[in-house]
Design an enzyme around this catalytic site. Structure first.
Site, PDB file in Angstrom:
ATOM      1  N   HIS A  18     -18.761  13.447 -35.522  1.00  0.00           N
ATOM      2  CA  HIS A  18     -19.763  12.417 -34.762  1.00  0.00           C
ATOM      3  C   HIS A  18     -18.920  11.503 -33.619  1.00  0.00           C
ATOM      4  O   HIS A  18     -19.501  10.882 -32.796  1.00  0.00           O
ATOM      5  CB  HIS A  18     -20.456  11.544 -35.660  1.00  0.00           C
ATOM      6  CG  HIS A  18     -21.556  12.211 -36.004  1.00  0.00           C
ATOM      7  ND1 HIS A  18     -21.512  12.766 -37.095  1.00  0.00           N
ATOM      8  CD2 HIS A  18     -22.987  12.220 -35.655  1.00  0.00           C
ATOM      9  CE1 HIS A  18     -22.987  13.464 -37.434  1.00  0.00           C
ATOM     10  NE2 HIS A  18     -23.755  13.116 -36.451  1.00  0.00           N
ATOM     11  N   GLY A  19     -17.325  11.294 -33.700  1.00  0.00           N
ATOM     12  CA  GLY A  19     -16.802  10.703 -32.674  1.00  0.00           C
ATOM     13  C   GLY A  19     -15.406  10.317 -33.205  1.00  0.00           C
ATOM     14  O   GLY A  19     -15.271  10.356 -34.316  1.00  0.00           O
TER      15      GLY A  19
END
Length: 468
Positions: free
Chosen positions: A320-321
């Site tokens: 996700h990041g």
């Protein structure tokens, strides 16, 4: 280019539809591929070359894997090459900065190294091409002989930048031959309008409250304001991402494709396990099939089951990041899932439904704090405020004003996040068929009118999942 923009809705999409349906059957895929590459190049004029390179390399690897004379050793080597290339590109462009910054922080060094910008949608199209190569290696699907069809699968504009993640096995038969009719086009157009309204009318507007709360100094946020803000973000991220998924699924239908559902009312779930069966379904399915089951799934001993869950959720957070808060977010949910599977699963069945629902919402809302704050100090400070630990006021005039201003929108969002409107609509359809058809026409015209009005008059149009 984003779906929730005037240029896409009134220029790019109409031109693409007209060309797609006016030219012959043999040109449809070429039109869609050209439109997809243009769509991607609009936002990433340089990185479209990376996308094309990924398409070409994975196509060649798939072709070599599909050869009858390919030995087992060579097939395994080809799979490793694909994994190294795809994961390597993802790691470099997405995580190089995180690695460098972490090393610098540990050693208290100043490293003057250029950090690459993140190519749009790289996490999504990398997972799609990987699913193709892995499935060809496993013999689950045959190699795609047409470079045009494989390029179309890898870059299709409805879902290339933000999903849903479409596995090759699920769409293989639709690439060369698919049913195209007015009913499917009309259904897709309606689905697109629903997603557009979710995004611009609900997500963007409730998200403005969270933006206001997040920008406040920590000392000025009351306990109730903190909860009001993070609940607003909880609703924003759902309507933001599920709205985009609805638009992608609707666009797919307009061109004859059938993508699987990506959201199934996750906030009505009554356990963390159920929530993740309803949220970003294509992503969860990908990790289950290609990581969790490959590690042994739940057909192993307790300790290996715990290991498998934590590996999957560490990678889920990291996907996700490129920030440690996402890893923390992933491990947070991994821990909750382990606790449910090992301790709570049996006893939860005897809890009242309301208690199970409150339990789910409480931990999901807390989880979004981990997700949203990249600065760990700010994250902990906000959590302390939520639970009244930081000495902040319980309630103040500011939060009363905000709640009055956003009360109607809160109610609309909460209702829209449940299956209640759909159930009522189906009941109304059974009892009042003719009136229902008229009401539906008026409803979709209203969605189009108000969504367009918002896009014309507002500059606040973020998309949370574009950064992934």
């Amino acid at each position: 280019m984003v779906f929730s923009s005037l240029f896409f809705t009134f220029a790019f999409l109409p031109v693409t539809v007209i060309l797609y349906y006016s030219l012959g059957k043999h040109f449809k895929n070429i039109v869609l591929l050209t439109a997809s590459l243009f769509f991607y190049a609009w936002g990433e004029p340089v990185y479209v070359l990376l996308l094309c390179g990924s398409i070409l390399i994975n196509y060649c690897i798939g072709a070599l894997l599909g050869r009858d004379d390919a030995s087992r050793r060579n097939r395994k080597l080809l799979l490793i090459i694909s994994l190294v290339f795809n994961v390597g590109c993802l790691a470099y462009f997405k995580y190089f900065g995180l690695i460098i910054c972490t090393i610098a922080d540990i050693g208290s060094w100043h490293l003057n190294v250029g950090i690459p910008t993140l190519p749009l949608g790289i996490s999504f199209y990398t997972f799609q091409t990987l699913s193709y190569v892995i499935d060809v290696y496993r013999g689950k699907v045959k190699q795609q002989k047409s470079l045009i069809l494989f390029a179309l699968y890898s870059s299709m504009f409805p879902q290339v930048v933000a999903g849903p993640i479409v596995k090759y096995a699920d769409i293989e038969s639709q690439l060369a031959d698919r049913r195209i009719n007015f009913q499917g086009f009309y259904s897709g157009m309606r689905r697109f309008l629903c997603g557009l309204a979710k995004k611009v009318l609900l997500a963007n507007n409730i998200g403005m409250l969270w933006s206001e709360v997040k920008a406040m100094p920590g000392t000025e946020i009351s306990v109730l304001m903190a909860w009001a803000g993070i609940i607003a973000f909880t609703l924003q991220i759902y309507f933001d991402f599920s709205g985009y998924s609805d638009m992608a699924i609707g666009l797919g239908k307009m061109f004859g494709y059938r993508f699987k559902e990506n959201f199934q009312y996750p906030y009505i779930a009554q356990s963390i396990s159920e929530f993740w069966r309803r949220w970003h379904i294509s992503f969860g399915s990908w990790f289950k099939e290609y990581v969790y089951i490959s590690l042994g799934g739940n057909r192993v001993g307790t300790w290996k089951l715990i290991r498998n869950l934590f590996i999957v959720w560490f990678l889920t957070g990291l996907w996700h990041g490129a920030s440690w808060n996402f890893v923390l977010w992933g491990l947070y949910f991994g821990t909750l899932l382990v606790i449910e599977k090992l301790f709570l699963q049996k006893s939860m069945a005897h809890w009242p439904k309301a208690v199970r629902h409150i339990y789910l919402l409480l931990f999901v809302v807390i989880g979004w704090v981990f997700f949203e704050f990249t600065n760990l100090t700010d994250m902990m400070s906000f959590l302390q405020t939520m639970f009244g630990i930081g000495g902040n006021a319980l309630i103040d005039n500011q939060v009363i004003v905000k709640l009055k201003a956003y009360a109607a929108l809160y109610i609309v969002c909460i209702i829209a996040a449940s299956p209640w409107p759909k159930k009522r609509a189906l009941l109304f359809k059974r009892n009042h068929g003719n009136i229902y058809r008229l009401a539906v026409t008026v409803y979709y015209c209203a969605l189009m009118f108000f969504s367009t009005a918002y896009m014309v008059g507002s500059t606040y149009n973020p998309f949370i999942y574009f950064r992934f």
